[in-house]
Scaffold this motif. Structure first.
Motif, PDB file in Angstrom:
ATOM      1  N   THR A 160       6.254  16.296   0.542  1.00 43.82           N
ATOM      2  CA  THR A 160       5.651  14.989   0.280  1.00 43.82           C
ATOM      3  C   THR A 160       6.553  13.913   0.838  1.00 43.82           C
ATOM      4  OG1 THR A 160       4.625  15.739  -1.779  1.00 43.82           O
ATOM      5  CG2 THR A 160       4.902  13.372  -1.521  1.00 43.82           C
ATOM      6  N   TRP A 179       3.964   0.224   2.246  1.00 43.74           N
ATOM      7  CA  TRP A 179       3.743  -0.612   3.426  1.00 43.74           C
ATOM      8  C   TRP A 179       3.261  -2.000   3.050  1.00 43.74           C
ATOM      9  CZ3 TRP A 179       4.323   1.292   8.466  1.00 43.74           C
ATOM     10  CH2 TRP A 179       4.575   2.675   8.566  1.00 43.74           C
ATOM     11  N   THR A 181       5.360   6.571   1.228  1.00 45.15           N
ATOM     12  CA  THR A 181       5.853   5.337   1.814  1.00 45.15           C
ATOM     13  C   THR A 181       5.105   4.149   1.233  1.00 45.15           C
ATOM     14  OG1 THR A 181       4.343   5.583   3.703  1.00 45.15           O
ATOM     15  CG2 THR A 181       6.586   6.391   3.990  1.00 45.15           C
ATOM     16  N   TRP A 201       6.784  -1.258   6.961  1.00 44.98           N
ATOM     17  CA  TRP A 201       7.002  -0.467   5.759  1.00 44.98           C
ATOM     18  C   TRP A 201       8.262  -0.925   5.062  1.00 44.98           C
ATOM     19  CZ3 TRP A 201       8.809   5.224   6.332  1.00 44.98           C
ATOM     20  CH2 TRP A 201       9.888   5.319   7.194  1.00 44.98           C
ATOM     21  N   THR A 224       0.865  -1.169   0.000  1.00 46.91           N
ATOM     22  CA  THR A 224       0.000   0.000   0.000  1.00 46.91           C
ATOM     23  C   THR A 224       0.904   1.221   0.000  1.00 46.91           C
ATOM     24  OG1 THR A 224      -1.655  -1.183   1.292  1.00 46.91           O
ATOM     25  CG2 THR A 224      -1.806   1.224   1.263  1.00 46.91           C
ATOM     26  N   TYR A 225       0.648   2.145  -0.915  1.00 40.09           N
ATOM     27  CA  TYR A 225       1.422   3.381  -0.996  1.00 40.09           C
ATOM     28  C   TYR A 225       0.589   4.506  -0.401  1.00 40.09           C
ATOM     29  CZ  TYR A 225       4.320   0.766  -4.237  1.00 40.09           C
ATOM     30  OH  TYR A 225       5.153  -0.175  -4.802  1.00 40.09           O
ATOM     31  N   THR A 226       1.219   5.335   0.416  1.00 38.30           N
ATOM     32  CA  THR A 226       0.494   6.426   1.062  1.00 38.30           C
ATOM     33  C   THR A 226       1.394   7.633   1.259  1.00 38.30           C
ATOM     34  OG1 THR A 226      -0.848   7.045   2.989  1.00 38.30           O
ATOM     35  CG2 THR A 226       1.014   5.566   3.405  1.00 38.30           C
ATOM     36  N   GLU A 227       0.760   8.797   1.329  1.00 36.42           N
ATOM     37  CA  GLU A 227       1.473  10.033   1.669  1.00 36.42           C
ATOM     38  C   GLU A 227       1.248  10.407   3.133  1.00 36.42           C
ATOM     39  OE1 GLU A 227       1.140  13.389  -0.958  1.00 36.42           O
ATOM     40  OE2 GLU A 227       0.955  12.077  -2.712  1.00 36.42           O
ATOM     41  N   GLU A 228       0.528   9.580   3.867  1.00 41.23           N
ATOM     42  CA  GLU A 228       0.330   9.844   5.290  1.00 41.23           C
ATOM     43  C   GLU A 228       1.657   9.689   6.018  1.00 41.23           C
ATOM     44  OE1 GLU A 228      -3.068   7.941   7.257  1.00 41.23           O
ATOM     45  OE2 GLU A 228      -3.632   7.249   5.248  1.00 41.23           O
ATOM     46  N   LYS A 229       1.959  10.637   6.866  1.00 41.26           N
ATOM     47  CA  LYS A 229       3.207  10.581   7.632  1.00 41.26           C
ATOM     48  C   LYS A 229       2.935   9.839   8.939  1.00 41.26           C
ATOM     49  CE  LYS A 229       4.821  14.849   5.503  1.00 41.26           C
ATOM     50  NZ  LYS A 229       5.158  16.265   5.700  1.00 41.26           N
ATOM     51  N   LYS A 230       2.751   8.526   8.817  1.00 38.00           N
ATOM     52  CA  LYS A 230       2.357   7.716   9.964  1.00 38.00           C
ATOM     53  C   LYS A 230       3.479   6.805  10.450  1.00 38.00           C
ATOM     54  CE  LYS A 230       0.253   4.101   7.117  1.00 38.00           C
ATOM     55  NZ  LYS A 230      -0.928   3.286   6.908  1.00 38.00           N
ATOM     56  N   MET A 265       9.129  15.097   8.397  1.00 41.56           N
ATOM     57  CA  MET A 265       7.845  15.681   8.799  1.00 41.56           C
ATOM     58  C   MET A 265       7.641  17.055   8.169  1.00 41.56           C
ATOM     59  SD  MET A 265       6.500  13.236  10.322  1.00 41.56           S
ATOM     60  CE  MET A 265       5.012  13.885  11.037  1.00 41.56           C
TER      61      MET A 265
END
Length: 135
Positions: free
Chosen positions: A42, A47, A45, A52, A3-9, A38
């Protein structure tokens, strides 16, 4: 499946582990590295279900985005992850005049070329390494 995301988690510890897994010196400075990510425009990441596997960080202005980080954990390399991330970045920034990167290792240049990046004509990468001043 990734899963690709731009969330900074991600956590500071996860950032350090990923950077050290590919032997990047910046992994020795997790507090500064985490802060830099942070504050990046952009951070993309990739996962798996449990962890990740890759990260790309960009800074942008109105006309230019620079890919500052592109790294994939050794357990996930050679699976097309970096290429997929480059394509996602290219799509996001398709209206910018420039998308730039400065791979630390020349062996990574063919990956970028494969995704339609070109070497800067008459350009050269320059830097100052202040490792002794880093904390």
């Amino acid at each position: 499946m990734l899963t690709y995301t731009e969330e900074k988690k991600f956590t500071r510890e996860q950032v350090q582990q990923l950077f050290l897994s590919v032997h990047w010196v910046s992994g020795n400075y997790p507090k500064r590295l985490y802060k830099a990510l942070m504050h990046s425009s952009t951070v993309l990441t990739a996962w798996t279900v449990t962890s990740w596997s890759a990260l790309s960080g960009c800074r942008d202005s109105e006309t230019l985005t620079q890919i500052h980080y592109m790294l994939v954990h050794p357990n996930y390399q050679r699976q097309g992850i970096a290429g997929k991330m480059l394509e996602l970045i290219k799509e996001k920034y398709k209206d910018y005049l420039y998308i730039e990167s400065m791979p630390k290792d020349k062996s990574n240049v063919p990956l970028y070329v494969k995704h339609r990046f070109t070497m800067t004509e008459n350009g050269a990468a320059i830097q100052i390494c202040n490792y002794s001043n880093a904390q």
